[in-house]
Design a protein around this motif. Structure first.
Motif, PDB file in Angstrom:
ATOM      1  N   ARG A  89       0.841  -1.202   0.000  1.00  0.00           N
ATOM      2  CA  ARG A  89       0.000   0.000   0.000  1.00  0.00           C
ATOM      3  C   ARG A  89       0.877   1.253   0.000  1.00  0.00           C
ATOM      4  NH1 ARG A  89      -5.455   1.014   1.724  1.00  0.00           N
ATOM      5  NH2 ARG A  89      -5.607  -1.179   2.187  1.00  0.00           N
ATOM      6  N   LYS A  90       1.943   1.251   0.823  1.00  0.00           N
ATOM      7  CA  LYS A  90       2.861   2.392   0.861  1.00  0.00           C
ATOM      8  C   LYS A  90       3.568   2.561  -0.481  1.00  0.00           C
ATOM      9  CE  LYS A  90       3.857   2.594   5.799  1.00  0.00           C
ATOM     10  NZ  LYS A  90       4.869   2.456   6.845  1.00  0.00           N
ATOM     11  N   ALA A  91       3.977   1.436  -1.077  1.00  0.00           N
ATOM     12  CA  ALA A  91       4.638   1.487  -2.385  1.00  0.00           C
ATOM     13  C   ALA A  91       3.688   2.054  -3.429  1.00  0.00           C
ATOM     14  CB  ALA A  91       5.110   0.096  -2.793  1.00  0.00           C
ATOM     15  N   PHE A  92       2.420   1.629  -3.365  1.00  0.00           N
ATOM     16  CA  PHE A  92       1.431   2.151  -4.312  1.00  0.00           C
ATOM     17  C   PHE A  92       1.266   3.658  -4.149  1.00  0.00           C
ATOM     18  CE2 PHE A  92      -2.949   3.560  -4.985  1.00  0.00           C
ATOM     19  CZ  PHE A  92      -3.034   3.377  -6.362  1.00  0.00           C
ATOM     20  N   LEU A  93       1.162   4.115  -2.906  1.00  0.00           N
ATOM     21  CA  LEU A  93       0.983   5.549  -2.672  1.00  0.00           C
ATOM     22  C   LEU A  93       2.191   6.348  -3.163  1.00  0.00           C
ATOM     23  CD1 LEU A  93      -0.737   5.517   0.836  1.00  0.00           C
ATOM     24  CD2 LEU A  93      -1.793   5.982  -1.390  1.00  0.00           C
ATOM     25  N   GLU A  94       3.390   5.787  -2.974  1.00  0.00           N
ATOM     26  CA  GLU A  94       4.597   6.457  -3.452  1.00  0.00           C
ATOM     27  C   GLU A  94       4.608   6.523  -4.983  1.00  0.00           C
ATOM     28  OE1 GLU A  94       9.344   5.587  -3.771  1.00  0.00           O
ATOM     29  OE2 GLU A  94       8.314   4.848  -1.986  1.00  0.00           O
ATOM     30  N   ILE A  95       4.269   5.417  -5.628  1.00  0.00           N
ATOM     31  CA  ILE A  95       4.225   5.380  -7.094  1.00  0.00           C
ATOM     32  C   ILE A  95       3.162   6.338  -7.613  1.00  0.00           C
ATOM     33  CG2 ILE A  95       3.626   3.928  -9.068  1.00  0.00           C
ATOM     34  CD1 ILE A  95       4.983   1.593  -7.581  1.00  0.00           C
ATOM     35  N   GLN A  96       2.037   6.377  -6.935  1.00  0.00           N
ATOM     36  CA  GLN A  96       0.955   7.273  -7.340  1.00  0.00           C
ATOM     37  C   GLN A  96       1.400   8.733  -7.250  1.00  0.00           C
ATOM     38  OE1 GLN A  96      -2.464   7.406  -4.709  1.00  0.00           O
ATOM     39  NE2 GLN A  96      -3.848   7.773  -6.434  1.00  0.00           N
ATOM     40  N   VAL A 142       7.394   4.649 -14.243  1.00  0.00           N
ATOM     41  CA  VAL A 142       6.463   4.614 -13.107  1.00  0.00           C
ATOM     42  C   VAL A 142       5.275   3.708 -13.438  1.00  0.00           C
ATOM     43  CG1 VAL A 142       4.861   6.014 -11.759  1.00  0.00           C
ATOM     44  CG2 VAL A 142       7.167   6.845 -12.184  1.00  0.00           C
ATOM     45  N   GLU A 143       4.786   3.783 -14.686  1.00  0.00           N
ATOM     46  CA  GLU A 143       3.678   2.912 -15.086  1.00  0.00           C
ATOM     47  C   GLU A 143       4.085   1.441 -14.995  1.00  0.00           C
ATOM     48  OE1 GLU A 143       2.676   4.290 -18.998  1.00  0.00           O
ATOM     49  OE2 GLU A 143       1.338   5.848 -18.235  1.00  0.00           O
ATOM     50  N   ASN A 144       5.307   1.140 -15.436  1.00  0.00           N
ATOM     51  CA  ASN A 144       5.788  -0.243 -15.335  1.00  0.00           C
ATOM     52  C   ASN A 144       5.900  -0.683 -13.879  1.00  0.00           C
ATOM     53  OD1 ASN A 144       5.954  -0.707 -18.080  1.00  0.00           O
ATOM     54  ND2 ASN A 144       8.065   0.014 -18.227  1.00  0.00           N
ATOM     55  N   ASN A 145       6.405   0.199 -13.022  1.00  0.00           N
ATOM     56  CA  ASN A 145       6.498  -0.124 -11.597  1.00  0.00           C
ATOM     57  C   ASN A 145       5.114  -0.407 -11.014  1.00  0.00           C
ATOM     58  OD1 ASN A 145       9.242   0.279 -11.715  1.00  0.00           O
ATOM     59  ND2 ASN A 145       9.193   2.304 -10.773  1.00  0.00           N
ATOM     60  N   LEU A 146       4.142   0.404 -11.400  1.00  0.00           N
ATOM     61  CA  LEU A 146       2.773   0.216 -10.908  1.00  0.00           C
ATOM     62  C   LEU A 146       2.202  -1.102 -11.415  1.00  0.00           C
ATOM     63  CD1 LEU A 146       0.359   1.359  -9.382  1.00  0.00           C
ATOM     64  CD2 LEU A 146      -0.308   2.560 -11.467  1.00  0.00           C
ATOM     65  N   ARG A 147       2.436  -1.392 -12.682  1.00  0.00           N
ATOM     66  CA  ARG A 147       1.943  -2.636 -13.270  1.00  0.00           C
ATOM     67  C   ARG A 147       2.541  -3.852 -12.542  1.00  0.00           C
ATOM     68  NH1 ARG A 147       3.285  -1.396 -18.106  1.00  0.00           N
ATOM     69  NH2 ARG A 147       1.397  -0.237 -18.541  1.00  0.00           N
ATOM     70  N   GLU A 148       3.849  -3.787 -12.281  1.00  0.00           N
ATOM     71  CA  GLU A 148       4.513  -4.881 -11.561  1.00  0.00           C
ATOM     72  C   GLU A 148       3.942  -5.053 -10.155  1.00  0.00           C
ATOM     73  OE1 GLU A 148       8.736  -4.305 -11.523  1.00  0.00           O
ATOM     74  OE2 GLU A 148       8.873  -4.260 -13.701  1.00  0.00           O
TER      75      GLU A 148
END
Length: 128
Positions: free
Chosen positions: A7-14, A105-111
Protein backbone atom coordinates in the motif's frame (compact mmCIF):
# COMPACT_ATOMS: atom_id res chain seq x y z
CA UNK A 1 2.66 -6.62 6.89
CA UNK A 2 3.39 -7.14 3.20
CA UNK A 3 -0.03 -5.69 2.43
CA UNK A 4 0.89 -2.46 4.24
CA UNK A 5 4.25 -2.29 2.44
CA UNK A 6 2.49 -2.71 -0.92
CA UNK A 7 0.00 0.00 0.00
CA UNK A 8 2.86 2.39 0.86
CA UNK A 9 4.64 1.49 -2.39
CA UNK A 10 1.43 2.15 -4.31
CA UNK A 11 0.98 5.55 -2.67
CA UNK A 12 4.60 6.46 -3.45
CA UNK A 13 4.22 5.38 -7.09
CA UNK A 14 0.96 7.27 -7.34
CA UNK A 15 2.53 10.49 -6.03
CA UNK A 16 5.48 10.10 -8.43
CA UNK A 17 3.04 9.62 -11.31
CA UNK A 18 1.03 12.71 -10.37
CA UNK A 19 4.20 14.79 -9.99
CA UNK A 20 5.69 13.59 -13.28
CA UNK A 21 2.44 14.17 -15.16
CA UNK A 22 2.16 17.71 -13.78
CA UNK A 23 5.75 18.46 -14.80
CA UNK A 24 5.09 17.05 -18.28
CA UNK A 25 2.04 19.28 -18.72
CA UNK A 26 4.07 22.28 -17.58
CA UNK A 27 6.84 21.49 -20.07
CA UNK A 28 4.29 21.03 -22.87
CA UNK A 29 2.78 24.44 -22.07
CA UNK A 30 6.24 26.02 -22.09
CA UNK A 31 6.98 24.43 -25.46
CA UNK A 32 3.71 25.80 -26.85
CA UNK A 33 4.56 29.26 -25.52
CA UNK A 34 8.08 29.20 -26.98
CA UNK A 35 6.75 28.00 -30.33
CA UNK A 36 4.39 30.99 -30.36
CA UNK A 37 7.29 33.34 -29.59
CA UNK A 38 9.35 31.71 -32.33
CA UNK A 39 6.56 32.06 -34.87
CA UNK A 40 5.99 35.70 -33.91
CA UNK A 41 9.71 36.48 -34.28
CA UNK A 42 9.85 34.68 -37.63
CA UNK A 43 6.81 36.49 -39.02
CA UNK A 44 8.13 39.86 -37.81
CA UNK A 45 11.49 39.12 -39.40
CA UNK A 46 9.83 38.21 -42.69
CA UNK A 47 7.89 41.49 -42.68
CA UNK A 48 11.06 43.47 -41.89
CA UNK A 49 12.92 41.81 -44.78
CA UNK A 50 10.32 43.12 -47.22
CA UNK A 51 10.97 46.74 -46.17
CA UNK A 52 13.53 48.97 -47.82
CA UNK A 53 16.66 49.67 -45.77
CA UNK A 54 15.85 53.37 -45.43
CA UNK A 55 12.29 52.77 -44.15
CA UNK A 56 11.52 54.24 -40.72
CA UNK A 57 10.92 51.37 -38.30
CA UNK A 58 9.66 51.66 -34.75
CA UNK A 59 10.07 49.47 -31.71
CA UNK A 60 7.27 49.17 -29.20
CA UNK A 61 8.32 49.89 -25.63
CA UNK A 62 5.32 49.72 -23.36
CA UNK A 63 2.79 52.14 -24.83
CA UNK A 64 5.35 54.19 -26.74
CA UNK A 65 7.12 53.63 -30.04
CA UNK A 66 10.79 54.44 -30.50
CA UNK A 67 12.45 54.97 -33.87
CA UNK A 68 15.03 52.22 -34.45
CA UNK A 69 17.08 51.32 -37.51
CA UNK A 70 15.78 48.32 -39.44
CA UNK A 71 19.03 46.42 -38.83
CA UNK A 72 18.64 46.69 -35.04
CA UNK A 73 15.09 45.36 -35.16
CA UNK A 74 16.14 42.51 -37.46
CA UNK A 75 19.01 41.58 -35.14
CA UNK A 76 16.64 41.53 -32.17
CA UNK A 77 14.13 39.31 -33.98
CA UNK A 78 16.88 36.94 -35.14
CA UNK A 79 18.13 36.72 -31.55
CA UNK A 80 14.60 35.99 -30.28
CA UNK A 81 14.25 33.32 -32.95
CA UNK A 82 17.53 31.63 -31.95
CA UNK A 83 16.70 31.84 -28.24
CA UNK A 84 13.28 30.32 -28.83
CA UNK A 85 14.75 27.48 -30.87
CA UNK A 86 17.33 26.75 -28.16
CA UNK A 87 14.67 26.82 -25.45
CA UNK A 88 12.39 24.52 -27.47
CA UNK A 89 15.25 22.09 -27.99
CA UNK A 90 16.01 22.00 -24.25
CA UNK A 91 12.32 21.62 -23.39
CA UNK A 92 11.93 18.77 -25.89
CA UNK A 93 14.78 16.91 -24.15
CA UNK A 94 13.10 17.53 -20.81
CA UNK A 95 9.81 16.29 -22.24
CA UNK A 96 11.44 13.08 -23.49
CA UNK A 97 13.00 12.50 -20.06
CA UNK A 98 9.66 13.02 -18.31
CA UNK A 99 7.88 10.69 -20.74
CA UNK A 100 10.47 7.99 -20.01
CA UNK A 101 10.03 8.61 -16.28
CA UNK A 102 6.24 8.26 -16.59
CA UNK A 103 6.64 5.02 -18.56
CA UNK A 104 8.96 3.70 -15.83
CA UNK A 105 6.46 4.61 -13.11
CA UNK A 106 3.68 2.91 -15.09
CA UNK A 107 5.79 -0.24 -15.34
CA UNK A 108 6.50 -0.12 -11.60
CA UNK A 109 2.77 0.22 -10.91
CA UNK A 110 1.94 -2.64 -13.27
CA UNK A 111 4.51 -4.88 -11.56
CA UNK A 112 3.19 -3.98 -8.12
CA UNK A 113 -0.39 -4.77 -9.12
CA UNK A 114 0.67 -8.08 -10.69
CA UNK A 115 2.50 -9.05 -7.49
CA UNK A 116 -0.48 -8.27 -5.28
CA UNK A 117 -3.87 -8.82 -6.96
CA UNK A 118 -5.56 -8.05 -3.63
CA UNK A 119 -4.17 -4.53 -3.79
CA UNK A 120 -5.62 -4.09 -7.26
CA UNK A 121 -9.05 -5.10 -5.94
CA UNK A 122 -8.72 -2.65 -3.04
CA UNK A 123 -7.78 0.16 -5.41
CA UNK A 124 -10.69 -0.63 -7.71
CA UNK A 125 -13.12 -0.62 -4.79
CA UNK A 126 -11.74 2.73 -3.57
CA UNK A 127 -12.18 4.45 -6.94
CA UNK A 128 -15.81 3.35 -7.39
Amino acid sequence: MADEANRKAFLEIQSRMIESTAKLKQVQNQIRSKEGEKKRAYLTLEELRQLLDDTNTYKSIGRTFVLEPKSVLMDEQEQKLKESEAAISALEKSKEYLEKQIAEVENNLRELLQQDPGLARQIMSMSV
